[in-house]
Design an enzyme around this catalytic site. Structure first.
Site, PDB file in Angstrom:
ATOM      1  N   GLY A  20       0.946  -1.155  -0.012  1.00 27.68           N
ATOM      2  CA  GLY A  20       0.059  -0.025   0.023  1.00 27.68           C
ATOM      3  C   GLY A  20       0.937   1.300   0.063  1.00 27.68           C
ATOM      4  O   GLY A  20       2.046   1.272  -0.436  1.00 27.68           O
ATOM      5  N   GLU A  21       0.348   2.238   0.567  1.00 21.20           N
ATOM      6  CA  GLU A  21       1.024   3.627   0.821  1.00 21.20           C
ATOM      7  C   GLU A  21       1.323   4.469  -0.793  1.00 21.20           C
ATOM      8  O   GLU A  21       1.578   5.408  -0.581  1.00 21.20           O
ATOM      9  CB  GLU A  21       2.603   3.656   1.276  1.00 21.20           C
ATOM     10  CG  GLU A  21       2.518   2.821   2.798  1.00 21.20           C
ATOM     11  CD  GLU A  21       3.819   2.531   3.280  1.00 21.20           C
ATOM     12  OE1 GLU A  21       4.720   3.112   2.652  1.00 21.20           O
ATOM     13  OE2 GLU A  21       4.288   2.092   4.109  1.00 21.20           O
ATOM     14  N   GLY A  22       0.824   3.738  -2.037  1.00 22.23           N
ATOM     15  CA  GLY A  22       1.076   4.267  -3.069  1.00 22.23           C
ATOM     16  C   GLY A  22       2.296   3.664  -3.886  1.00 22.23           C
ATOM     17  O   GLY A  22       2.890   4.211  -4.760  1.00 22.23           O
TER      18      GLY A  22
END
Length: 349
Positions: A312-314
């Site tokens: 996640g997180e980008g």
């Protein structure tokens, strides 16, 4: 909130880009997916050749989820707030990967169960933690509207500040559980099909997570097909804001790279809020979460990368950014057969 009508990317620029690709010094189609990406970029920008992306911006939407207390994650809920501080200090994976990809990072606290590190990060905060979706709604109706509006406002802020490409990221212990509910509800599958191992839970944790999704899904299916009610029931402020962000980026005709499970689940809702928004998005990668593949299929998006990531997180989308930039470079910088004095095979059947 209601979103303005989404207009599609420019078909004339897309046709010009496709035609130009066929004149470049290479066999037709030899650059594969890179050619398709270049056509999409030209269409999004409304010009051929397209401009190189100079102001890519990652926005990480953070929020806690009450369902995290049901043992659905390998990490305790307080990690969300700790990671927000880590993002702000520049020490997270997204900071490292966005840096090497040439993108800047912003973190927005929508529902972290702690005070934000500063007023800038907490400017759009809706509440401290979202409700436990196994037994109650994630948000009130008013909070859902505030979160959607906050996400749209963040998109507007970034575009108005000069961002030419947006990357959506997430942070929240338990958010893939809420995301699995959204995906299962909108794709009409059972929990066991949509639930993955998230942060690295064991089999017992997977069983708890699946049970949590089952209980939440029982409630969520009652509010379909209303996408706003679905976010209220099973989303959370961070996911609702992500949906608003993805929808408004399309309204503002700004290309956006989606990341993993949580982001793409929110984007799936956004497509219901603003039909046609998906034409402005690319899937940066495919994660190992099974629900992510379901959401990508529903959105008819082909991932750029598949590196077996699940952070996640980008991060996955940030890794795709250099490939997107390469697509621009190939279309705009390569010589044509005529310019290079190279014989064009299509001229000699």
């Amino acid at each position: 909130m209601e979103f303005a009508t989404v207009s599609p990317p420019d078909p004339g620029a897309a046709a010009a880009a496709r035609a130009r690709q066929d004149t470049l010094t290479k066999p037709r189609g030899a650059l594969g997916r890179l050619e398709d990406l270049s056509v999409w970029i030209a269409a999004c920008q409304g010009q051929c050749p397209p401009r190189q992306f100079e102001r890519a911006r990652v926005v990480v939407f953070a929020g806690d989820h009450g369902v995290a207390r049901c043992g659905v994650s390998a990490y305790p809920p307080e990690v969300t707030a700790q990671m927000v501080a880590n993002f702000d200090a520049g020490g997270a994976a997204i900071n490292a990967l966005a840096g090497v990809a040439g993108a800047s990072v912003r973190v927005a606290d929508l529902a972290v169960d702690a005070d934000p590190p500063d007023d800038r990060i907490g400017a759009n905060k809706v509440r401290r933690g979202s409700g436990d979706i196994t037994v109650q709604d994630a948000l009130t109706a008013e909070e859902t509207e505030r979160a959607l509006s906050a996400g749209a406002a963040i998109a507007d802020e970034e575009v108005d500040a000069g961002a030419d490409l947006l990357i959506a990221g997430d942070m929240g212990i338990g958010n893939t559980t809420a995301a699995a509910v959204l995906v299962a509800a909108l794709t009409n599958v059972e929990p066991v099909v949509a639930v993955g191992f998230g942060t690295g839970i064991d089999d017992a944790g997977w069983a708890r997570k699946t049970a949590a999704v089952r209980d939440a899904l029982f409630r969520a299916r009652r509010v379909l097909p209303d996408p706003v009610a679905l976010l209220r029931c099973a989303g959370g402020a961070d996911l609702a804001a992500l949906a608003g962000f993805c929808a408004q980026a399309a309204v503002r005709r700004t290309p956006l790279l989606l990341d993993g499970m949580a982001v793409t689940a929110a984007a799936l809702v956004a497509e219901h809020l603003a039909p046609g928004a998906r034409l402005w998005w690319q899937a940066g990668h495919r994660s190992t979460e099974p629900g992510h593949a379901l959401a990508l299929t529903a959105l008819d998006l082909e991932p750029i990368l598949d590196l077996r990531m699940r952070l996640g997180e980008g991060t996955g989308a940030a890794l795709a950014l250099p490939i997107v930039r390469a697509a621009v470079a190939a279309l705009s910088s390569m010589a044509t057969f005529a310019q290079a004095g190279v014989s064009d095979p299509s001229a000699h059947p």
